[in-house]
Design a protein around this motif. Structure first.
Motif, PDB file in Angstrom:
ATOM      1  N   THR A  65      -0.205  13.358   1.034  1.00 17.43           N
ATOM      2  CA  THR A  65      -0.554  14.507   0.179  1.00 17.43           C
ATOM      3  C   THR A  65      -0.100  15.842   0.768  1.00 17.43           C
ATOM      4  O   THR A  65       0.315  16.734   0.045  1.00 17.43           O
ATOM      5  CB  THR A  65      -2.075  14.566  -0.079  1.00 17.43           C
ATOM      6  OG1 THR A  65      -2.734  14.552   1.189  1.00 17.43           O
ATOM      7  CG2 THR A  65      -2.573  13.400  -0.906  1.00 17.43           C
TER       8      THR A  65
ATOM      9  N   LEU B  31       0.907   4.361  -2.872  1.00 17.01           N
ATOM     10  CA  LEU B  31       0.833   5.800  -2.581  1.00 17.01           C
ATOM     11  C   LEU B  31       2.047   6.540  -3.129  1.00 17.01           C
ATOM     12  O   LEU B  31       1.936   7.673  -3.612  1.00 17.01           O
ATOM     13  CB  LEU B  31       0.714   6.027  -1.065  1.00 17.01           C
ATOM     14  CG  LEU B  31      -0.676   5.724  -0.508  1.00 17.01           C
ATOM     15  CD1 LEU B  31      -0.627   5.513   0.997  1.00 17.01           C
ATOM     16  CD2 LEU B  31      -1.642   6.870  -0.853  1.00 17.01           C
TER      17      LEU B  31
ATOM     18  N   TYR C 139      -1.537  13.714  11.113  1.00 19.11           N
ATOM     19  CA  TYR C 139      -1.503  13.099   9.783  1.00 19.11           C
ATOM     20  C   TYR C 139      -2.012  11.670   9.784  1.00 19.11           C
ATOM     21  O   TYR C 139      -1.397  10.792  10.384  1.00 19.11           O
ATOM     22  CB  TYR C 139      -0.071  13.095   9.237  1.00 19.11           C
ATOM     23  CG  TYR C 139       0.489  14.485   8.999  1.00 19.11           C
ATOM     24  CD1 TYR C 139       0.082  15.239   7.902  1.00 19.11           C
ATOM     25  CD2 TYR C 139       1.405  15.034   9.884  1.00 19.11           C
ATOM     26  CE1 TYR C 139       0.581  16.519   7.688  1.00 19.11           C
ATOM     27  CE2 TYR C 139       1.929  16.308   9.671  1.00 19.11           C
ATOM     28  CZ  TYR C 139       1.508  17.042   8.580  1.00 19.11           C
ATOM     29  OH  TYR C 139       2.013  18.298   8.362  1.00 19.11           O
ATOM     30  N   ASP C 140      -3.150  11.434   9.077  1.00 14.57           N
ATOM     31  CA  ASP C 140      -3.522  10.047   8.780  1.00 14.57           C
ATOM     32  C   ASP C 140      -2.766   9.661   7.508  1.00 14.57           C
ATOM     33  O   ASP C 140      -1.978  10.471   6.972  1.00 14.57           O
ATOM     34  CB  ASP C 140      -5.052   9.898   8.648  1.00 14.57           C
ATOM     35  CG  ASP C 140      -5.627  10.720   7.493  1.00 14.57           C
ATOM     36  OD1 ASP C 140      -4.843  11.172   6.620  1.00 14.57           O
ATOM     37  OD2 ASP C 140      -6.841  10.929   7.445  1.00 14.57           O
TER      38      ASP C 140
ATOM     39  N   ARG D 166       1.560   7.026  -6.748  1.00 15.33           N
ATOM     40  CA  ARG D 166       0.575   8.070  -7.039  1.00 15.33           C
ATOM     41  C   ARG D 166       1.251   9.451  -7.009  1.00 15.33           C
ATOM     42  O   ARG D 166       0.977  10.326  -7.815  1.00 15.33           O
ATOM     43  CB  ARG D 166      -0.542   8.021  -5.995  1.00 15.33           C
ATOM     44  CG  ARG D 166      -1.901   8.298  -6.611  1.00 15.33           C
ATOM     45  CD  ARG D 166      -2.990   8.335  -5.575  1.00 15.33           C
ATOM     46  NE  ARG D 166      -3.349   7.023  -5.061  1.00 15.33           N
ATOM     47  CZ  ARG D 166      -4.082   6.834  -3.959  1.00 15.33           C
ATOM     48  NH1 ARG D 166      -4.525   7.871  -3.266  1.00 15.33           N
ATOM     49  NH2 ARG D 166      -4.389   5.630  -3.563  1.00 15.33           N
TER      50      ARG D 166
ATOM     51  N   ASN E 271      -3.467   9.263   4.267  1.00 14.61           N
ATOM     52  CA  ASN E 271      -3.593  10.076   3.056  1.00 14.61           C
ATOM     53  C   ASN E 271      -2.990  11.460   3.225  1.00 14.61           C
ATOM     54  O   ASN E 271      -2.244  11.944   2.387  1.00 14.61           O
ATOM     55  CB  ASN E 271      -5.060  10.167   2.621  1.00 14.61           C
ATOM     56  CG  ASN E 271      -5.423   8.927   1.830  1.00 14.61           C
ATOM     57  OD1 ASN E 271      -4.644   8.471   0.995  1.00 14.61           O
ATOM     58  ND2 ASN E 271      -6.572   8.360   2.141  1.00 14.61           N
ATOM     59  N   ARG E 272      -3.313  12.087   4.373  1.00 10.72           N
ATOM     60  CA  ARG E 272      -2.749  13.433   4.621  1.00 10.72           C
ATOM     61  C   ARG E 272      -1.234  13.373   4.727  1.00 10.72           C
ATOM     62  O   ARG E 272      -0.527  14.293   4.327  1.00 10.72           O
ATOM     63  CB  ARG E 272      -3.315  14.001   5.928  1.00 10.72           C
ATOM     64  CG  ARG E 272      -4.640  14.704   5.760  1.00 10.72           C
ATOM     65  CD  ARG E 272      -4.818  15.769   6.843  1.00 10.72           C
ATOM     66  NE  ARG E 272      -3.857  16.856   6.723  1.00 10.72           N
ATOM     67  CZ  ARG E 272      -3.344  17.537   7.749  1.00 10.72           C
ATOM     68  NH1 ARG E 272      -3.670  17.226   8.981  1.00 10.72           N
ATOM     69  NH2 ARG E 272      -2.502  18.525   7.554  1.00 10.72           N
TER      70      ARG E 272
ATOM     71  N   GLU F  64       0.839  -1.219   0.000  1.00  6.85           N
ATOM     72  CA  GLU F  64       0.000   0.000   0.000  1.00  6.85           C
ATOM     73  C   GLU F  64       0.869   1.262   0.000  1.00  6.85           C
ATOM     74  O   GLU F  64       0.532   2.260  -0.632  1.00  6.85           O
ATOM     75  CB  GLU F  64      -0.945  -0.019   1.215  1.00  6.85           C
ATOM     76  CG  GLU F  64      -2.079  -1.025   1.071  1.00  6.85           C
ATOM     77  CD  GLU F  64      -2.740  -1.444   2.389  1.00  6.85           C
ATOM     78  OE1 GLU F  64      -3.653  -2.294   2.327  1.00  6.85           O
ATOM     79  OE2 GLU F  64      -2.339  -0.955   3.474  1.00  6.85           O
TER      80      GLU F  64
END
Ligand code: AKB
Length: 339
Positions: A326, A275, A319-320, A278, A322-323, A271
């Motif tokens: 990004t 990311l 921060y999770d 991406r 995704n954050r 995973e």
């Protein structure tokens, strides 16, 4: 009069980097540091005194005791899990004997100025040891008292030093006529793998995540040393530093234990690779598991229960997953390698 200060050991390392900047930004703190490596140039002006040397050199600690009134210790110096596995005696020396010297130093400081010295100790998920992948997959969110059978030298060192810290805080010289405990206010965090946009770690086993991201940002191929399904907890470095500072300033009466789990997210290596691709579509990531390092990751929990930290001192990572990518990792790392 001795000057009141905060002492940071291992200050040139990854956590020290973020911690010095955060403490210095607060303004009203004087910082002294010990490390074998010099501080980066941009940090030299942020500290009052930089001692170059080893935490095992007793005369260094004696010089500090003579000159400064240390109120808080952030004891960051350590040999991480992969490195300590190649040199177990050196691991024990730095991680255990070094910590014992620092605890004793904190005790002397507390006795000399009369106030408990807050001692922040970064422990690790390496303190856990799950016997096999089936039990890891079935363990759920592991809490602090479960599965305390580490398989690595580093993990054994961390677990034992948690106990040493508790001993100094609660039972030090318990048979002496006068009460000598209570001079060290020991507080430990079991950190997950940490990911910084600014520094790249070395010598750890959770390093595959930061290595993968930093390699992609530099346009370099990366061969990941664990399987795509390898899963452990992680956190960004800014959240790790904030957690240390929050625990350091917590009211002692609110703390129900001396050792706390913390976590922010727990993606698998596959995973993380998705990311990274991406954010950096040209990234070349392959998986070439090193079975021995993989076995260490398989012995660490897939997730930890950090409800005690959330309840007692208000742990709230910003921060999770995704954050983290990004808003922090992708923009900051891209900027770092552009300049
Ligand atoms: C390591 O991999 O050794 C460290 C840790 C999880 O404590 N990053």
């Amino acid at each position: 009069m001795r000057k009141p200060v905060i002492l940071i050991t291992g200050a040139s390392g990854e956590i020290g980097h973020g911690l010095i900047e955060k403490l210095a930004a607060d303004g009203d703190t004087s910082i002294i540091t010990i490390d074998l490596q010099p501080l980066p140039r941009e940090h030299r002006d942020l500290v009052d005194r930089e001692y170059l040397g080893s935490i095992l050199e007793i005369h260094l600690l004696e010089r500090i005791l003579a000159e400064f009134e240390v109120r808080t210790v952030y004891h960051l110096a350590a040999l991480l899990s992969t490195r300590a596995e190649f040199t177990p005696l050196a691991g024990h020396q730095v991680n255990v004997e070094g910590t014992l010297k620092l605890l004793d130093f904190a005790q002397s400081q507390g006795e000399s100025h009369g106030q408990p010295v807050v001692f922040l100790y970064p422990s690790s998920i390496a303190a856990y040891g799950l016997p096999d992948i089936e039990r890891k997959n079935g363990a759920g969110r592991v809490s602090e008292h479960e599965w305390n059978q580490p398989t690595t030298m580093y993990g054994c060192n961390k677990l034992y030093c948690e106990h040493l810290g508790r001993y100094y805080a609660d039972n030090y010289k318990q048979l002496a006529a006068e009460t000598l405990s209570g001079k060290v206010d020991f507080r430990a965090i079991r950190f997950p793998g940490l990911i910084s946009a600014v520094t790249v770690p070395s010598g750890g086993t959770s390093d595959y995540a930061p290595e993968m991201i930093h390699a992609a940002a530099q346009g370099q191929p990366y061969a990941c040393f664990v399987r795509p399904d390898a899963r452990i907890p992680f956190m960004t470095m800014p959240d790790a530093v904030d957690a240390m500072l929050t625990l350091a300033s917590a009211d002692a009466g609110d703390l129900s234990r001396s050792v706390y789990n913390i976590t922010a997210f727990n993606p698998s290596a596959g995973e993380i690779a998705e990311l990274v691709k991406r954010g950096f579509p040209d990234a070349e990531i392959t998986f070439q598991p090193d079975l021995k390092r993989q076995a260490i990751i398989d012995s660490w929990p897939a997730d930890v229960d950090d409800s005690a930290a959330r309840r007692d001192w208000g742990l709230r990572p910003a921060y999770d997953l995704n954050r983290a990518f990004t808003d922090y990792l992708i923009p900051r790392i891209s900027e770092r390698y552009r300049s």
